[in-house]
Design a protein around this motif. Structure first.
Motif, PDB file in Angstrom:
ATOM      1  N   MET A   1     -14.819  -4.366 -22.488  1.00 50.97           N
ATOM      2  CA  MET A   1     -14.901  -4.082 -21.053  1.00 50.97           C
ATOM      3  C   MET A   1     -13.498  -4.141 -20.455  1.00 50.97           C
ATOM      4  SD  MET A   1     -16.978  -6.106 -18.064  1.00 50.97           S
ATOM      5  CE  MET A   1     -18.555  -5.779 -18.826  1.00 50.97           C
ATOM      6  N   ALA A   2     -13.123  -3.153 -19.679  1.00 49.72           N
ATOM      7  CA  ALA A   2     -11.792  -3.116 -19.070  1.00 49.72           C
ATOM      8  C   ALA A   2     -11.683  -4.147 -17.971  1.00 49.72           C
ATOM      9  CB  ALA A   2     -11.524  -1.724 -18.499  1.00 49.72           C
ATOM     10  N   ALA A   3     -10.475  -4.734 -17.865  1.00 44.33           N
ATOM     11  CA  ALA A   3     -10.263  -5.745 -16.839  1.00 44.33           C
ATOM     12  C   ALA A   3     -10.272  -5.089 -15.467  1.00 44.33           C
ATOM     13  CB  ALA A   3      -8.916  -6.456 -17.061  1.00 44.33           C
ATOM     14  N   ALA A   4     -10.871  -5.748 -14.487  1.00 46.43           N
ATOM     15  CA  ALA A   4     -10.951  -5.229 -13.129  1.00 46.43           C
ATOM     16  C   ALA A   4      -9.582  -5.291 -12.472  1.00 46.43           C
ATOM     17  CB  ALA A   4     -11.963  -6.043 -12.323  1.00 46.43           C
ATOM     18  N   ASN A   5      -9.304  -4.256 -11.647  1.00 47.49           N
ATOM     19  CA  ASN A   5      -8.044  -4.249 -10.929  1.00 47.49           C
ATOM     20  C   ASN A   5      -8.100  -5.213  -9.745  1.00 47.49           C
ATOM     21  OD1 ASN A   5      -6.867  -2.385 -12.601  1.00 47.49           O
ATOM     22  ND2 ASN A   5      -7.441  -0.611 -11.357  1.00 47.49           N
ATOM     23  N   ASN A   6      -6.957  -5.816  -9.428  1.00 46.68           N
ATOM     24  CA  ASN A   6      -6.849  -6.726  -8.302  1.00 46.68           C
ATOM     25  C   ASN A   6      -5.742  -6.250  -7.385  1.00 46.68           C
ATOM     26  OD1 ASN A   6      -8.775  -8.830  -9.206  1.00 46.68           O
ATOM     27  ND2 ASN A   6      -7.328  -9.050 -10.887  1.00 46.68           N
ATOM     28  N   VAL A   7      -5.802  -6.717  -6.145  1.00 49.65           N
ATOM     29  CA  VAL A   7      -4.764  -6.372  -5.170  1.00 49.65           C
ATOM     30  C   VAL A   7      -3.733  -7.502  -5.146  1.00 49.65           C
ATOM     31  CG1 VAL A   7      -4.258  -5.857  -2.752  1.00 49.65           C
ATOM     32  CG2 VAL A   7      -6.384  -5.038  -3.784  1.00 49.65           C
ATOM     33  N   PHE A   8      -2.461  -7.142  -5.293  1.00 47.27           N
ATOM     34  CA  PHE A   8      -1.374  -8.120  -5.293  1.00 47.27           C
ATOM     35  C   PHE A   8      -0.436  -7.838  -4.127  1.00 47.27           C
ATOM     36  CE2 PHE A   8      -2.870  -7.993  -9.619  1.00 47.27           C
ATOM     37  CZ  PHE A   8      -2.824  -9.324 -10.033  1.00 47.27           C
ATOM     38  N   ALA A   9      -0.088  -8.889  -3.407  1.00 50.61           N
ATOM     39  CA  ALA A   9       0.951  -8.780  -2.377  1.00 50.61           C
ATOM     40  C   ALA A   9       2.294  -9.050  -3.044  1.00 50.61           C
ATOM     41  CB  ALA A   9       0.696  -9.783  -1.260  1.00 50.61           C
ATOM     42  N   TRP A  10       3.295  -8.207  -2.732  1.00 48.88           N
ATOM     43  CA  TRP A  10       4.583  -8.380  -3.399  1.00 48.88           C
ATOM     44  C   TRP A  10       5.733  -8.353  -2.396  1.00 48.88           C
ATOM     45  CZ3 TRP A  10       8.020  -4.472  -2.562  1.00 48.88           C
ATOM     46  CH2 TRP A  10       7.513  -3.227  -2.208  1.00 48.88           C
ATOM     47  N   GLU A  11       6.818  -9.011  -2.799  1.00 47.72           N
ATOM     48  CA  GLU A  11       8.074  -8.977  -2.061  1.00 47.72           C
ATOM     49  C   GLU A  11       9.184  -8.678  -3.062  1.00 47.72           C
ATOM     50  OE1 GLU A  11       8.706 -12.614   0.039  1.00 47.72           O
ATOM     51  OE2 GLU A  11       6.736 -12.581   1.015  1.00 47.72           O
ATOM     52  N   GLY A  12      10.210  -7.959  -2.627  1.00 45.09           N
ATOM     53  CA  GLY A  12      11.293  -7.627  -3.542  1.00 45.09           C
ATOM     54  C   GLY A  12      12.412  -6.870  -2.845  1.00 45.09           C
ATOM     55  N   THR A  13      13.268  -6.296  -3.638  1.00 50.30           N
ATOM     56  CA  THR A  13      14.393  -5.512  -3.110  1.00 50.30           C
ATOM     57  C   THR A  13      14.378  -4.130  -3.736  1.00 50.30           C
ATOM     58  OG1 THR A  13      15.830  -6.451  -4.838  1.00 50.30           O
ATOM     59  CG2 THR A  13      15.857  -7.526  -2.679  1.00 50.30           C
ATOM     60  N   ASP A  14      14.761  -3.120  -2.932  1.00 47.70           N
ATOM     61  CA  ASP A  14      14.787  -1.757  -3.456  1.00 47.70           C
ATOM     62  C   ASP A  14      16.140  -1.464  -4.100  1.00 47.70           C
ATOM     63  OD1 ASP A  14      16.529  -1.417  -1.362  1.00 47.70           O
ATOM     64  OD2 ASP A  14      15.105  -0.331  -0.095  1.00 47.70           O
ATOM     65  N   LYS A  15      16.374  -0.204  -4.475  1.00 47.60           N
ATOM     66  CA  LYS A  15      17.611   0.165  -5.171  1.00 47.60           C
ATOM     67  C   LYS A  15      18.847  -0.061  -4.309  1.00 47.60           C
ATOM     68  CE  LYS A  15      15.405   3.629  -8.123  1.00 47.60           C
ATOM     69  NZ  LYS A  15      15.306   5.071  -8.477  1.00 47.60           N
ATOM     70  N   ALA A  16      18.666  -0.003  -2.981  1.00 46.01           N
ATOM     71  CA  ALA A  16      19.790  -0.201  -2.064  1.00 46.01           C
ATOM     72  C   ALA A  16      20.026  -1.684  -1.758  1.00 46.01           C
ATOM     73  CB  ALA A  16      19.549   0.564  -0.762  1.00 46.01           C
ATOM     74  N   GLY A  17      19.186  -2.552  -2.338  1.00 51.96           N
ATOM     75  CA  GLY A  17      19.355  -3.984  -2.119  1.00 51.96           C
ATOM     76  C   GLY A  17      18.665  -4.490  -0.866  1.00 51.96           C
ATOM     77  N   ARG A  18      17.872  -3.628  -0.214  1.00 50.06           N
ATOM     78  CA  ARG A  18      17.166  -4.045   0.996  1.00 50.06           C
ATOM     79  C   ARG A  18      15.858  -4.736   0.641  1.00 50.06           C
ATOM     80  NH1 ARG A  18      17.532   1.867   3.612  1.00 50.06           N
ATOM     81  NH2 ARG A  18      16.626   2.193   1.542  1.00 50.06           N
ATOM     82  N   LYS A  19      15.542  -5.798   1.408  1.00 52.07           N
ATOM     83  CA  LYS A  19      14.293  -6.527   1.177  1.00 52.07           C
ATOM     84  C   LYS A  19      13.114  -5.683   1.646  1.00 52.07           C
ATOM     85  CE  LYS A  19      16.026 -11.264   1.377  1.00 52.07           C
ATOM     86  NZ  LYS A  19      15.904 -12.601   2.013  1.00 52.07           N
ATOM     87  N   THR A  20      12.067  -5.689   0.867  1.00 55.03           N
ATOM     88  CA  THR A  20      10.877  -4.930   1.208  1.00 55.03           C
ATOM     89  C   THR A  20       9.648  -5.656   0.672  1.00 55.03           C
ATOM     90  OG1 THR A  20       9.782  -2.773   1.009  1.00 55.03           O
ATOM     91  CG2 THR A  20      11.022  -3.545  -0.904  1.00 55.03           C
ATOM     92  N   LYS A  21       8.503  -5.283   1.153  1.00 50.97           N
ATOM     93  CA  LYS A  21       7.269  -5.918   0.683  1.00 50.97           C
ATOM     94  C   LYS A  21       6.114  -4.949   0.844  1.00 50.97           C
ATOM     95  CE  LYS A  21       6.428  -8.229   5.124  1.00 50.97           C
ATOM     96  NZ  LYS A  21       6.196  -9.552   5.778  1.00 50.97           N
ATOM     97  N   GLY A  22       4.991  -5.263   0.205  1.00 50.03           N
ATOM     98  CA  GLY A  22       3.821  -4.399   0.296  1.00 50.03           C
ATOM     99  C   GLY A  22       2.705  -4.917  -0.583  1.00 50.03           C
ATOM    100  N   GLU A  23       1.783  -4.034  -0.917  1.00 53.50           N
ATOM    101  CA  GLU A  23       0.646  -4.390  -1.766  1.00 53.50           C
ATOM    102  C   GLU A  23       0.535  -3.371  -2.886  1.00 53.50           C
ATOM    103  OE1 GLU A  23      -2.850  -4.654   0.590  1.00 53.50           O
ATOM    104  OE2 GLU A  23      -2.143  -6.371   1.778  1.00 53.50           O
TER     105      GLU A  23
END
Length: 408
Positions: free
Chosen positions: A1-23
């Motif tokens: 049985m395939a594992a169910a997908n979950n929603v994850f909240a994330w924070e990080g930096t993009d290629k330009a070094g700017r802080k960003t976040k999302g799901e």
């Protein structure tokens, strides 16, 4: 049985070094991080979003000493496997269900990622990591043996928590039974006895003294039950508030507890076990004896041993051998003093203290088991007398009527 997908909240930096976040939706946090990196985002925090009843139940969850012990063990295991420290925090946090504990791990990870040492990061969380824990981590980092130190800390925390659990179980068992006995007795007096009282009123005969006493108790409980419950709650709340603020009260209670029969002996042995275990761990970590004793005094768990260890520390700092200063304190058993003396002479003090700690922990286990076995029949007899006495009181008039009818 395939594992169910979950929603994850994330924070990080993009290629330009700017802080960003999302799901992001993914099967696991590890897969989510990999997907984010493919998108050109360097994740700094990825956490599973909770929902429904589970989230409500976990909201505001507290961090227990057991959580800290498990965190230490998992971190030690990760580092032993060669996983870098910062990455170890992420892996451990991914497997934690307690959201408060997860946030704590991420805070520590962010501090370490920002250039602080692990010891400095946990010193910022004094409600979860005491001076002993911080000092040992600091010693491990400075000596380059953090992995070994975390293993020792994990063993120390696990054994001390197991010992505390034994003591709490021994103390909570009779309290729980007495509370149950009180609740059952109260329900009988408020709900059951009045039913019998109505029946007895129709007889028109004088009730036996014992039955009349129980009926009077029932009438009192029915009239004043709210005030009785409120009074008990007020006393418990006031005691806890005063106990939290008043050091003399706490100190006096700890001294009194050591003088109690049976229980005092168990508490005494547990203090000796904690002293031996903590001193063994700190001394084996390379902490100087005087500094180790300073850390141990706070981990003793009783004001009597706290004062004694402080005096021992002062004596040792002035050049007196540890076993002589312990003998002067007049609270440590001769066996422990002899083992410390042998350890000092042979240069294996940490090993002898470890053996002493194991011995006294086993003594506590045996004493608690013996106390539990002794208390079970006593408590059952008590319950039988209380509940059985109430039932007998209700049936005495019926027995009296039966005797009168058979005699007539």
């Amino acid at each position: 049985m395939a594992a169910a997908n979950n929603v994850f909240a994330w924070e990080g930096t993009d290629k330009a070094g700017r802080k960003t976040k999302g799901e992001i939706t993914s099967k696991s946090a590890a897969v989510a991080k990999n997907d984010l990196r493919k998108q050109g985002i360097t994740p700094t925090k990825v956490s599973k979003k909770g929902g429904g009843i589970g989230a409500l139940l976990n909201f505001g969850a507290k961090i227990s000493p057991g959580d800290i012990a498990l965190f230490t063990r998992q971190l030690a295991t990760m580092m032993k496997a060669g996983v870098p420290l910062v990455q170890s925090f992420d892996i451990v946090a991914d497997g934690v269900d307690n959201p408060t504990m997860k946030d704590l791990i991420y805070k520590i990870r962010d501090d370490v990622s920002g250039g602080n040492s692990f010891a400095s990061a946990i010193r910022g969380q004094p409600e979860y990591f005491d001076d002993l824990f911080c000092n040992l981590v600091d010693a491990g980092e400075q000596s380059g043996s953090l992995e070994t130190m975390l293993q020792r800390l994990a063993e120390y925390k696990e054994k001390t928590e197991a010992l505390k659990g034994k003591i709490k179980a021994a103390m909570n068992y009779p309290i729980a039974v007495l509370v149950v006995a009180g609740v059952v007795s109260g329900l009988l007096l408020v709900k059951v006895v009045p039913q019998f009282e109505e029946i007895f009123a129709g007889f028109g005969a004088e009730l036996p003294e014992f039955t009349q006493m129980v009926v009077n108790m029932s009438n009192f409980m029915q009239a004043w039950w709210f005030f009785i419950c409120a009074g008990i709650a007020a006393v418990i709340y006031s005691y806890k508030a005063v106990h939290k603020r008043s050091k003399p009260l706490r100190d006096g209670q700890e001294r009194f507890m050591l003088k109690l029969p049976v229980i005092g002996d168990i508490l005494d042995k547990s203090c000796i076990a904690r002293f031996s275990r903590t001193l063994s761990t700190t001394f084996a970590a390379g902490v100087p004896l005087v500094d180790a004793l300073e850390s141990v005094s706070g981990a003793a768990g009783n004001i009597v041993y706290y004062d004694a260890i402080k005096k021992v520390k002062d004596d040792v700092s002035s050049g007196i051998q540890l076993n002589y200063s312990m003998k002067k304190a007049e609270v440590f058993p001769n066996m422990l003093i002899q083992m410390v003396s042998i350890g000092e002479e042979s240069g294996a003090l940490d090993s002898m203290l470890d053996k002493a700690a194991t011995y006294y922990e086993e003594m506590v286990d045996n004493s608690v088991d013996g106390l539990t076995s002794l208390m079970e029949p006593i408590i059952m007899s008590f319950l039988g007398v209380v509940v059985g006495g109430l039932i007998i009181a209700m049936y005495l008039p019926i027995f009296s009527m039966g005797d009168a009818i058979s005699g007539g």
